[in-house]
Design a protein around this motif. Structure first.
Motif, mmCIF file in Angstrom:
data_model
loop_
_atom_site.group_PDB
_atom_site.id
_atom_site.type_symbol
_atom_site.label_atom_id
_atom_site.label_comp_id
_atom_site.label_asym_id
_atom_site.label_seq_id
_atom_site.Cartn_x
_atom_site.Cartn_y
_atom_site.Cartn_z
ATOM 1 N N TYR A 57 1.010 -1.351 0.098
ATOM 2 C CA TYR A 57 -0.085 -0.009 0.143
ATOM 3 C C TYR A 57 0.763 1.125 0.161
ATOM 4 O O TYR A 57 1.817 1.291 0.339
ATOM 5 C CB TYR A 57 -0.946 -0.086 1.228
ATOM 6 N N ASP A 58 0.150 2.252 -0.381
ATOM 7 C CA ASP A 58 0.949 3.568 -0.621
ATOM 8 C C ASP A 58 -0.033 4.803 -0.724
ATOM 9 O O ASP A 58 -1.166 4.443 -0.907
ATOM 10 C CB ASP A 58 2.196 3.662 -1.583
ATOM 11 N N VAL A 59 0.706 5.939 -0.416
ATOM 12 C CA VAL A 59 -0.415 7.098 -0.807
ATOM 13 C C VAL A 59 0.641 8.051 -1.567
ATOM 14 O O VAL A 59 1.719 8.253 -1.425
ATOM 15 C CB VAL A 59 -0.416 7.999 0.455
ATOM 16 N N SER A 60 -0.322 8.160 -2.662
ATOM 17 C CA SER A 60 0.543 8.882 -3.958
ATOM 18 C C SER A 60 0.089 10.259 -4.159
ATOM 19 O O SER A 60 -1.104 10.374 -4.322
ATOM 20 C CB SER A 60 0.410 7.866 -5.415
ATOM 21 N N PHE B 171 4.748 0.479 1.168
ATOM 22 C CA PHE B 171 4.854 -0.347 2.772
ATOM 23 C C PHE B 171 4.049 -1.809 2.697
ATOM 24 O O PHE B 171 3.132 -1.877 1.490
ATOM 25 C CB PHE B 171 4.116 0.571 3.703
ATOM 26 N N THR B 172 4.537 -2.687 3.384
ATOM 27 C CA THR B 172 3.585 -3.751 3.347
ATOM 28 C C THR B 172 3.232 -4.211 4.643
ATOM 29 O O THR B 172 3.806 -3.838 5.742
ATOM 30 C CB THR B 172 4.774 -5.054 2.989
ATOM 31 N N VAL C 174 2.338 3.581 9.205
ATOM 32 C CA VAL C 174 1.346 4.508 8.752
ATOM 33 C C VAL C 174 1.914 5.395 7.729
ATOM 34 O O VAL C 174 3.000 5.573 7.655
ATOM 35 C CB VAL C 174 0.956 5.545 10.050
ATOM 36 N N THR C 175 1.262 5.904 6.712
ATOM 37 C CA THR C 175 1.758 6.550 5.642
ATOM 38 C C THR C 175 0.601 7.586 5.132
ATOM 39 O O THR C 175 -0.496 7.314 5.374
ATOM 40 C CB THR C 175 2.116 5.667 4.408
ATOM 41 N N GLY C 176 1.005 8.506 4.512
ATOM 42 C CA GLY C 176 0.106 9.503 3.845
ATOM 43 C C GLY C 176 0.720 10.989 3.797
ATOM 44 O O GLY C 176 1.794 11.161 3.794
ATOM 45 N N TYR D 248 -2.301 16.632 -5.933
ATOM 46 C CA TYR D 248 -2.616 16.372 -4.707
ATOM 47 C C TYR D 248 -4.004 17.287 -4.395
ATOM 48 O O TYR D 248 -3.988 18.425 -5.095
ATOM 49 C CB TYR D 248 -1.708 16.997 -3.515
ATOM 50 N N ASN D 249 -5.087 16.805 -3.610
ATOM 51 C CA ASN D 249 -6.035 17.898 -3.534
ATOM 52 C C ASN D 249 -6.512 17.966 -2.068
ATOM 53 O O ASN D 249 -7.174 18.749 -1.643
ATOM 54 C CB ASN D 249 -7.459 17.183 -4.155
ATOM 55 N N LEU D 250 -6.207 16.954 -1.177
ATOM 56 C CA LEU D 250 -6.536 16.970 0.386
ATOM 57 C C LEU D 250 -5.564 16.123 1.024
ATOM 58 O O LEU D 250 -5.139 15.125 0.550
ATOM 59 C CB LEU D 250 -8.001 16.672 0.496
ATOM 60 N N PRO D 251 -5.500 16.167 2.421
ATOM 61 C CA PRO D 251 -4.552 15.364 3.174
ATOM 62 C C PRO D 251 -5.405 13.973 3.348
ATOM 63 O O PRO D 251 -6.306 13.878 3.316
ATOM 64 C CB PRO D 251 -4.477 16.227 4.375
ATOM 65 N N MET D 252 -4.425 12.987 3.423
ATOM 66 C CA MET D 252 -4.887 11.845 3.512
ATOM 67 C C MET D 252 -3.882 10.947 4.384
ATOM 68 O O MET D 252 -2.676 10.969 3.994
ATOM 69 C CB MET D 252 -5.197 11.175 2.209
ATOM 70 N N MET D 253 -4.413 10.085 5.300
ATOM 71 C CA MET D 253 -3.737 8.881 5.870
ATOM 72 C C MET D 253 -4.183 7.569 5.815
ATOM 73 O O MET D 253 -5.382 7.369 5.740
ATOM 74 C CB MET D 253 -3.507 9.296 7.314
ATOM 75 N N VAL D 254 -3.195 6.698 5.567
ATOM 76 C CA VAL D 254 -3.567 5.063 5.857
ATOM 77 C C VAL D 254 -2.874 4.518 6.847
ATOM 78 O O VAL D 254 -1.606 4.694 7.141
ATOM 79 C CB VAL D 254 -3.017 4.416 4.515
ATOM 80 N N VAL D 255 -3.802 3.855 7.889
ATOM 81 C CA VAL D 255 -3.439 3.200 9.270
ATOM 82 C C VAL D 255 -3.605 1.790 9.133
ATOM 83 O O VAL D 255 -4.858 1.655 9.109
ATOM 84 C CB VAL D 255 -4.023 4.188 10.166
#
Length: 295
Positions: free
Chosen positions: A130-133, A237-238, A156-158, A138-145
């Protein structure tokens, strides 16, 4: 001897059921809106992967929606902003629009610029990737947990930063109202179409496509997010056997690393069932071994 063979067969069956149960678990993705404005998430499945129960929906501030994601799914998710329905009933968004004309994206992808969360579940060695690209802007903040009983490099990434605020003038996308309001920050590839920025043509390899001052703007503000096409080393990330929370406009406090070990109770779904089945399996195996011992 017959009792021994029966016990061994039962043990084999139990191990097989345990393996099968673990391999077919779906994941739970929870999308949460912490922005002070509505967000319409868009969801797109990759080619050859199972469809999702929804491809788009509204999230008001503080609202969440949990979705069951099929095993081995791959695809992307993003947030649409400044959305409305016109007099003909056509739905559209100023940023992240998927072109479907409805709240459901129905197979349409995000029009750049858009912050993307990308996933491949149960990939190589059974790991989720997974990743945040920000490659498409970019249009808004984002986080993956990642959450739940998981293993691997479950970081955590984003991107927590507001990149619209200081977006370079030549990359700024402004809304239809205030001309000074930047609603999204375009990639240099979209803005200029130059192969040097798009990693195409003569620049289509990791050796020839390098970071630029524009991609560095994204990378400096959001070190764990993809900033250009070959930014793999610090941006992918994995994890395995995890559920995921995708948060729009996350607070900095949520950007810390997590292993998910103590968070399984926060996400309902397959994790608790897997644990219960695991306890059952261990109990049956222990019973079988005891029976064999006394034969």
């Amino acid at each position: 001897m017959a009792k021994l063979q029966f016990s061994i067969s039962l043990l084999t069956l139990t191990l097989s059921l345990t393996s099968s149960f673990n391999s077919i678990q779906s994941a739970t993705f929870t999308l949460t809106n912490q922005c002070n404005y509505p967000v319409w998430p868009g969801l797109l499945s990759g080619a050859g992967t199972p469809p999702l129960p929804t491809t788009g929906f509204p999230l008001q501030p503080t609202q969440s929606n949990s979705i069951s994601i099929p095993p081995s799914w791959s695809g992307r998710m993003w947030g649409r902003r400044l959305c409305s329905t016109d007099s003909t009933g056509r739905f559209s968004c100023v940023t992240g629009d998927c072109g479907s004309g409805t709240v459901e994206c129905n197979g349409g992808g995000a029009a750049p610029p858009a912050t993307l969360a990308e996933f491949t579940l149960n990939g190589a060695n059974g790991m989720d990737f997974y990743d945040v690209s920000l490659v498409d802007g970019y249009n808004l903040p984002m986080m993956v947990v990642p959450q739940g009983e998981s293993s691997g490099n479950c970081n955590v990434t984003g991107c927590v930063a507001d990149l619209n605020k200081n977006c370079p003038a030549e990359l700024r996308l402004t809304g239809s109202g205030d001309v000074d309001e930047c609603v999204a920050c375009r990639s240099a590839c979209e803005a200029f179409g130059d192969p040097m920025y798009c990693c195409s043509g003569a620049y289509s390899t990791p050796q020839t496509c390098n970071p630029t001052s524009y991609s560095e703007y994204f990378k400096t503000a959001c070190p764990s997010a993809y900033s250009y096409a070959y930014d793999d080393g610090t941006s992918t990330f994995t994890c395995s056997s995890a559920n995921y929370v995708i948060t729009f406009c996350p607070t900095p406090a949520n950007s810390r690393k997590t292993t998910g070990v103590n968070q399984s109770a926060e996400i309902s779904g397959s994790g608790s069932s897997a644990n219960a089945f695991g306890v059952f399996s261990v109990t049956v195996i222990a019973f079988i071994l005891t029976s064999v011992w006394w034969l």
